[in-house]
Design a protein around this motif. Structure first.
Motif, PDB file in Angstrom:
ATOM      1  N   UNK A  16       0.149  52.715  71.967  1.00 39.68           N
ATOM      2  CA  UNK A  16      -1.059  52.381  72.663  1.00 39.68           C
ATOM      3  C   UNK A  16      -2.267  52.951  71.733  1.00 39.68           C
ATOM      4  N   UNK A  17      -3.420  53.157  72.690  1.00 35.52           N
ATOM      5  CA  UNK A  17      -4.663  54.071  72.133  1.00 35.52           C
ATOM      6  C   UNK A  17      -4.887  55.506  72.741  1.00 35.52           C
ATOM      7  N   UNK A  18      -3.871  55.818  73.745  1.00 33.51           N
ATOM      8  CA  UNK A  18      -3.838  56.781  74.457  1.00 33.51           C
ATOM      9  C   UNK A  18      -2.802  57.653  74.509  1.00 33.51           C
ATOM     10  N   UNK A  19      -1.858  57.548  73.458  1.00 31.71           N
ATOM     11  CA  UNK A  19      -0.396  58.530  73.500  1.00 31.71           C
ATOM     12  C   UNK A  19       0.208  58.388  72.074  1.00 31.71           C
ATOM     13  N   UNK A  20       0.804  59.516  71.784  1.00 34.50           N
ATOM     14  CA  UNK A  20       1.506  59.629  70.572  1.00 34.50           C
ATOM     15  C   UNK A  20       2.793  60.273  70.788  1.00 34.50           C
ATOM     16  N   UNK A  71      -9.610  62.209  68.637  1.00 35.20           N
ATOM     17  CA  UNK A  71      -9.126  61.061  67.798  1.00 35.20           C
ATOM     18  C   UNK A  71      -7.711  60.957  67.650  1.00 35.20           C
ATOM     19  N   UNK A  72      -7.233  59.795  67.428  1.00 36.22           N
ATOM     20  CA  UNK A  72      -5.834  59.788  66.810  1.00 36.22           C
ATOM     21  C   UNK A  72      -5.431  60.651  65.577  1.00 36.22           C
ATOM     22  N   UNK A  73      -6.189  60.656  64.620  1.00 32.75           N
ATOM     23  CA  UNK A  73      -5.929  61.344  63.294  1.00 32.75           C
ATOM     24  C   UNK A  73      -6.135  62.713  63.625  1.00 32.75           C
ATOM     25  N   UNK A  74      -7.280  63.295  64.237  1.00 33.02           N
ATOM     26  CA  UNK A  74      -7.364  64.756  64.713  1.00 33.02           C
ATOM     27  C   UNK A  74      -6.199  65.287  65.444  1.00 33.02           C
ATOM     28  N   UNK A  75      -5.721  64.350  66.337  1.00 36.49           N
ATOM     29  CA  UNK A  75      -4.599  64.925  67.168  1.00 36.49           C
ATOM     30  C   UNK A  75      -3.413  65.120  66.445  1.00 36.49           C
ATOM     31  N   UNK A  76      -3.046  64.307  65.517  1.00 37.34           N
ATOM     32  CA  UNK A  76      -2.020  64.274  64.537  1.00 37.34           C
ATOM     33  C   UNK A  76      -2.023  65.620  63.612  1.00 37.34           C
ATOM     34  N   UNK A  77      -3.150  65.948  63.135  1.00 37.99           N
ATOM     35  CA  UNK A  77      -3.380  67.144  62.666  1.00 37.99           C
ATOM     36  C   UNK A  77      -3.102  68.235  63.248  1.00 37.99           C
ATOM     37  N   UNK A  78      -3.481  68.222  64.427  1.00 43.90           N
ATOM     38  CA  UNK A  78      -3.129  69.627  65.596  1.00 43.90           C
ATOM     39  C   UNK A  78      -1.818  69.824  65.734  1.00 43.90           C
TER      40      UNK A  78
END
Length: 244
Positions: A16-20, A71-78
């Protein structure tokens, strides 16, 4: 370094748009599950902005977040920064909860079948079940239900062909290499070996569950007479002796 069967690194998938979902090896193993919990611990200690909840499972970790804050991309980077850590060197705290269990008889109707399968006596099966601590891989299925392992391979059986419609709260059961404790009455296809009067989940408590993923349990045999007389004083005395 985190690894994956195919890529040697964890894989990241949107839910979805709120979980990875951080996916590790597609296996159920203590080594892989400890990577899940260690990663969750690192995320908590880094206090990454916008993360709202962490949900560990057997071989993956779901990271819930607020897309307004990150955001999704920023969280992936972290999250990928955590791949630099040697997870085996990261220490996380856990506890062992000792569980009083009456084995066999009307409390464990499948114990004889398990013993026959393993070519052991019922007493030998009980000795094996109580002989070690079991790691809590995850909490799920029903509220507070702990999926724990690994039981002795001689006791491993697949799910029952005909599940029971009603299995009582407190039931101790096993299947394959896992064991668990029913936190409420529900259906089950696992094999019943015993019962505990100890309440490990109470929605009115804070936290409601005595166990968290990453903790350990160990079964301690008690008599039928003891569990029939179990009350709050019994539980208090038990905790003072076993779970301080």
């Amino acid at each position: 370094m985190l690894t994956n069967v195919a890529s040697k690194t964890p894989l990241y998938f949107p839910m979805g748009d709120q979980a990875i979902v951080i996916q590790f090896e597609h296996v159920i193993s203590l080594e892989t599950n400890k990577r899940v919990h260690t990663t969750a611990h690192l995320i908590e200690t880094r206090e990454i902005r916008g993360i709202t909840q962490l949900i560990p499972a057997f071989n993956n970790l779901t990271v819930c977040y607020d897309p307004v804050l990150i955001g999704f991309g920023e969280l992936i980077t972290e999250l990928k920064k955590l791949e630099e850590y040697d997870l085996e060197q990261v220490e996380i705290q856990s506890k062992t909860l000792h569980i009083p269990v009456v084995f066999g008889g009307r409390y464990g109707p499948d114990l004889e079948e398990i013993a026959n399968h393993a070519k052991l006596t019922i007493e030998e099966v009980v000795a094996l079940l109580q002989s070690k601590r079991y790691f809590t891989y995850m909490i799920g299925f029903i509220a507070g239900y702990p999926y724990c392992g690994d039981i002795d391979s001689r006791l491993s059986l697949p799910r029952r062909a005909n599940p029971r419609v009603k299995v009582e709260k407190g039931t101790i059961q096993i299947v394959n290499n896992l064991t668990g404790i029913f936190t409420m009455t529900a259906p089950s296809g696992w094999h019943i070996v015993g019962w505990t009067p100890m309440e490990i989940f109470n929605p009115k408590s804070d936290p409601p569950s005595l166990l968290q993923a990453g903790d350990y349990i160990q079964y301690v045999p008690v008599s039928e007479e003891e569990v029939q007389q179990w009350d709050q004083d019994s539980q208090k005395a038990w905790d003072q002796k076993w779970n301080m």
